[in-house]
Design an enzyme around this catalytic site. Structure first.
Site, PDB file in Angstrom:
ATOM      1  N   ARG A  74      89.964  88.752  85.314  1.00  0.00           N
ATOM      2  CA  ARG A  74      91.096  88.238  84.523  1.00  0.00           C
ATOM      3  C   ARG A  74      90.893  86.751  84.298  1.00  0.00           C
ATOM      4  O   ARG A  74      90.557  86.009  85.223  1.00  0.00           O
ATOM      5  CB  ARG A  74      92.391  88.485  85.286  1.00  0.00           C
ATOM      6  CG  ARG A  74      93.655  88.041  84.589  1.00  0.00           C
ATOM      7  CD  ARG A  74      94.854  88.267  85.492  1.00  0.00           C
ATOM      8  NE  ARG A  74      95.056  89.688  85.770  1.00  0.00           N
ATOM      9  CZ  ARG A  74      95.652  90.153  86.873  1.00  0.00           C
ATOM     10  NH1 ARG A  74      96.071  89.310  87.798  1.00  0.00           N
ATOM     11  NH2 ARG A  74      95.813  91.439  87.047  1.00  0.00           N
ATOM     12  N   ARG A 143      99.218  81.371  89.356  1.00  0.00           N
ATOM     13  CA  ARG A 143      98.348  82.124  88.441  1.00  0.00           C
ATOM     14  C   ARG A 143      98.442  81.556  87.027  1.00  0.00           C
ATOM     15  O   ARG A 143      98.893  80.434  86.830  1.00  0.00           O
ATOM     16  CB  ARG A 143      98.712  83.602  88.505  1.00  0.00           C
ATOM     17  CG  ARG A 143      98.484  84.188  89.910  1.00  0.00           C
ATOM     18  CD  ARG A 143      98.568  85.694  89.899  1.00  0.00           C
ATOM     19  NE  ARG A 143      98.293  86.284  91.201  1.00  0.00           N
ATOM     20  CZ  ARG A 143      98.249  87.588  91.419  1.00  0.00           C
ATOM     21  NH1 ARG A 143      98.470  88.451  90.434  1.00  0.00           N
ATOM     22  NH2 ARG A 143      97.993  88.066  92.627  1.00  0.00           N
ATOM     23  N   LYS A 205     101.584  85.752  95.404  1.00  0.00           N
ATOM     24  CA  LYS A 205     101.316  85.215  94.071  1.00  0.00           C
ATOM     25  C   LYS A 205     102.514  84.411  93.565  1.00  0.00           C
ATOM     26  O   LYS A 205     103.651  84.609  93.983  1.00  0.00           O
ATOM     27  CB  LYS A 205     101.010  86.346  93.105  1.00  0.00           C
ATOM     28  CG  LYS A 205     102.096  87.399  92.978  1.00  0.00           C
ATOM     29  CD  LYS A 205     101.601  88.566  92.160  1.00  0.00           C
ATOM     30  CE  LYS A 205     102.605  89.723  92.169  1.00  0.00           C
ATOM     31  NZ  LYS A 205     102.094  90.916  91.445  1.00  0.00           N
ATOM     32  N   LYS A 207     104.081  82.766  89.793  1.00  0.00           N
ATOM     33  CA  LYS A 207     103.966  82.788  88.338  1.00  0.00           C
ATOM     34  C   LYS A 207     104.879  81.743  87.711  1.00  0.00           C
ATOM     35  O   LYS A 207     106.034  81.614  88.106  1.00  0.00           O
ATOM     36  CB  LYS A 207     104.302  84.181  87.809  1.00  0.00           C
ATOM     37  CG  LYS A 207     103.360  85.260  88.341  1.00  0.00           C
ATOM     38  CD  LYS A 207     103.733  86.645  87.851  1.00  0.00           C
ATOM     39  CE  LYS A 207     102.758  87.699  88.384  1.00  0.00           C
ATOM     40  NZ  LYS A 207     103.105  89.060  87.910  1.00  0.00           N
ATOM     41  N   CYS A 426     101.479  99.047  81.710  1.00  0.00           N
ATOM     42  CA  CYS A 426     100.383  98.555  82.554  1.00  0.00           C
ATOM     43  C   CYS A 426      99.199  99.507  82.443  1.00  0.00           C
ATOM     44  O   CYS A 426      99.326 100.642  81.981  1.00  0.00           O
ATOM     45  CB  CYS A 426     100.849  98.432  83.996  1.00  0.00           C
ATOM     46  SG  CYS A 426     101.072 100.031  84.822  1.00  0.00           S
ATOM     47  N   CYS A 432      93.572 101.297  88.362  1.00  0.00           N
ATOM     48  CA  CYS A 432      94.388 100.582  89.338  1.00  0.00           C
ATOM     49  C   CYS A 432      94.538 101.393  90.615  1.00  0.00           C
ATOM     50  O   CYS A 432      94.998 102.540  90.589  1.00  0.00           O
ATOM     51  CB  CYS A 432      95.761 100.272  88.755  1.00  0.00           C
ATOM     52  SG  CYS A 432      96.815  99.398  89.921  1.00  0.00           S
ATOM     53  N   CYS A 471     103.475 102.223  88.848  1.00  0.00           N
ATOM     54  CA  CYS A 471     103.913 102.028  90.235  1.00  0.00           C
ATOM     55  C   CYS A 471     105.027 100.997  90.225  1.00  0.00           C
ATOM     56  O   CYS A 471     105.270 100.342  89.208  1.00  0.00           O
ATOM     57  CB  CYS A 471     102.750 101.600  91.133  1.00  0.00           C
ATOM     58  SG  CYS A 471     102.400  99.824  91.101  1.00  0.00           S
ATOM     59  N   CYS A 475     104.059  95.333  86.900  1.00  0.00           N
ATOM     60  CA  CYS A 475     103.208  94.403  86.147  1.00  0.00           C
ATOM     61  C   CYS A 475     103.570  94.328  84.668  1.00  0.00           C
ATOM     62  O   CYS A 475     103.310  93.318  84.028  1.00  0.00           O
ATOM     63  CB  CYS A 475     101.745  94.788  86.312  1.00  0.00           C
ATOM     64  SG  CYS A 475     101.128  94.577  87.995  1.00  0.00           S
TER      65      CYS A 475
END
Length: 560
Positions: A74, A143, A205, A207, A426, A432, A471, A475
């Site tokens: 990514r 990120r 993470k 954002k 996603c 994944c 899931c 995302c």
């Protein structure tokens, strides 16, 4: 965070990683097939995920064939802004190493899937050649920084370019590991002590999004930290509304985990941007839960300690003072799809790409068409937070030629209907590792089923925002969609979430569980009938839902 609890295993991995190096380089040099858990975790800080193709494949004798280990990379692309040259490099890497495809992400980045370990250094060096990287695109750090899209080339929105770049650069980690492992740089000096991240980086993470106050094309409330700029009478940024604590990862049937919309802390002058940003990030560093990764995002700090406590903590760290009385303007989400005229007299083309997958398929060579147009006309592009691609700087006299060429190739920039405009999905299966169900591959058929319901009821002109994930990690931001569809159980069972709004300022909650994929349109129809009968003229679905307790809709569906 309780000091009596054990640190999570990932915290130990970071602490003992030699500043994110681990044994990644040794594995590359030996051309190993796959990494063990320690290096799998560290790869994320370099913008990589180790993956397996989870589709079952058989040989000529009917025996299962184990898919080789592959990697997803990514990019770190602040604001999703790419020159024609940069886009074409990603496009070429997709052809050479990514199975003939690239994927636009909900964080305005580009992903390549199915890379093999012996491809990785070549890919990294090619990305570095165009002054980009994948450094910190994943992992427990800040990120990719997202920003509001600017198809019209407006001067006020262009001010965000520098803001997004400044924040992205400021929160890059200091270790030399990335350059050493991937680019062949030799360590001359010792790593700097990282004043922001320390030795264990963030608990999870982080954002960041930036926009102008009133423009929510970036889904600001979904972020750990958001800045909505205000302008002075001279048209310059004079300050920011500051938001903190948004985030979507959760676990089904564990109410202690939840999605959360970011809270408004207040307004600060422009000069306080970096001090306040650093204060919020370091507060997460110091108060985030390092014992339980499912409780480690910044949202839980605000939920547990309260917004007032957090505001005071940020003021203490930054020496700034939030203005909590300044009025936030109403949010709008202007459409950027289709043709529009820019302020410099050129044109932009907002190109809809469902779920961000750019590849050639029989009868529709989307990837080749974009490569030809972007390369041939030397167009800058911007990726949107809704996984679309905006082509910018098109001369007016070139529009007929571009339209004719797209028609010849049977490629359309348009979405099939308003339902598709802001729909997200996603990747999920097969790549994944966390996916419980399908998402991207089943999404077009599902949307077609929902569209039939909307057509039947005469609601297509105000189609809801629909997002789907395989899931509960979220995302594709399902929890801030008017209809969130979240994979719950292997075998194709999903949960439905209502309660968010079209402006993206709220998050939804469960209204149904364990719904089979094929049954989702029929279940939604039960509620859409109520919306048609009880809704106000022109009322959006999210606004209608928010006038009632969610139990009303749980009872209508009858599967909670």
């Amino acid at each position: 965070m309780s000091e009596t609890k054990e640190l999570s295993p990932v915290e130990e991995i970071k602490l003992n990683s030699n500043n994110l190096r681990g044994k990644i380089a040794e594995g590359l040099d030996r051309n190993i097939d796959s990494y063990e858990e320690e290096e799998k975790q560290l790869l994320k800080f370099h913008g990589l995920y180790q993956q397996k193709d989870r589709d079952r494949k058989k040989d000529e004798n009917g025996n299962d064939i184990e898919a080789p280990t592959s990697f997803m990379i990514r990019g770190r692309i602040p604001g999703g802004r790419l020159t024609a040259e940069q886009y074409l490099v990603w496009d070429n890497l997709g052809d050479k190493f990514g199975g003939g495809a690239i994927r636009l992400t909900t964080r305005q980045s580009v992903q390549l899937h199915t890379l093999r370990i012996f491809h990785l250094r070549d890919v990294m060096r090619e990305i570095d050649r165009i002054n980009l990287s994948s450094m910190g695109a994943c992992g427990d750090v800040v990120r990719n920084v997202t920003q509001a899209v600017n198809p019209l080339g407006k001067k006020d929105l262009s001010l965000l370019d520098g803001v997004a770049q400044l924040l992205s650069d400021h929160f890059k980690y200091k270790t030399n590991a990335y350059a050493e492992v991937w680019l062949g740089d030799k360590q001359v000096n010792k790593d700097q002590d990282d004043p922001i991240y320390g030795k264990t980086y963030l608990p999870r993470k982080f954002k960041i999004a930036v926009t102008l106050a009133g423009n929510n094309t970036v889904d600001l409330y979904a972020n750990d930290m958001g800045f909505a700029a205000t302008l002075s009478s001279s048209g310059q940024i004079d300050g920011y509304f500051v938001f903190a604590g948004g985030g979507f990862g959760m676990t089904h049937n564990k109410p202690e985990t939840f999605a959360r919309a970011a809270s408004l802390l207040g307004w600060v002058p422009e000069a306080q941007l970096i001090p306040v940003a650093e204060a919020i990030v370091t507060a997460h560093r110091d108060f985030g839960d390092r014992t339980n990764r499912k409780h480690a995002r910044l949202k839980y700090v605000l939920a547990d300690k309260g917004v007032e406590w957090f505001r005071t903590e940020v003021e203490s760290r930054s020496k700034a003072k939030f203005d909590v009385n300044k009025q936030l303007p109403a949010w709008e989400i202007p459409s950027y799809l289709g043709w529009s005229e820019r302020e410099d007299g050129t044109l932009a083309l907002g190109f809809h790409t469902l779920a961000g997958r750019i590849k050639d398929v029989p009868g529709k060579p989307l990837k080749s068409a974009l490569r030809e147009i972007i390369g041939g006309y030397k167009l800058d592009v911007q990726i949107s937070a809704d996984q679309d691609l905006i082509l910018m700087g098109i001369k007016k006299e070139d529009r007929p030629k571009i339209e004719k060429r797209l028609e010849e190739l049977n490629v359309s920039a348009k979405s099939p209907s308003p339902l598709f405009d802001r729909a997200l999905a996603c990747p999920a299966l097969p790549t994944c590792a966390l996916a419980l169900t399908e998402s991207e591959r089943s999404f077009p058929e599902l949307l077609n089923g929902i569209q039939k319901v909307l057509d039947k009821l005469g609601l297509s002109d105000r189609a809801p925002v629909v997002r789907m994930t395989g899931c509960p990690n979220g995302c594709a931001r399902p929890y801030s969609a008017e209809v969130g569809i979240v994979g719950q159980q292997a075998g194709g069972k999903y949960s439905l979430f209502f309660g968010a709004d079209a402006a993206g300022t709220k998050v939804g909650d469960y209204v149904a569980k364990k719904i089979a994929l094929a049954d989702i349109p029929a279940q939604l129809e039960k509620v859409f009938v109520l919306w048609k009968e009880e809704g106000n003229p022109g009322e959006k679905f999210g606004d209608y839902v928010n006038r009632f307790p969610l139990d009303k809709f749980r009872q209508a569906i009858g599967s909670f």
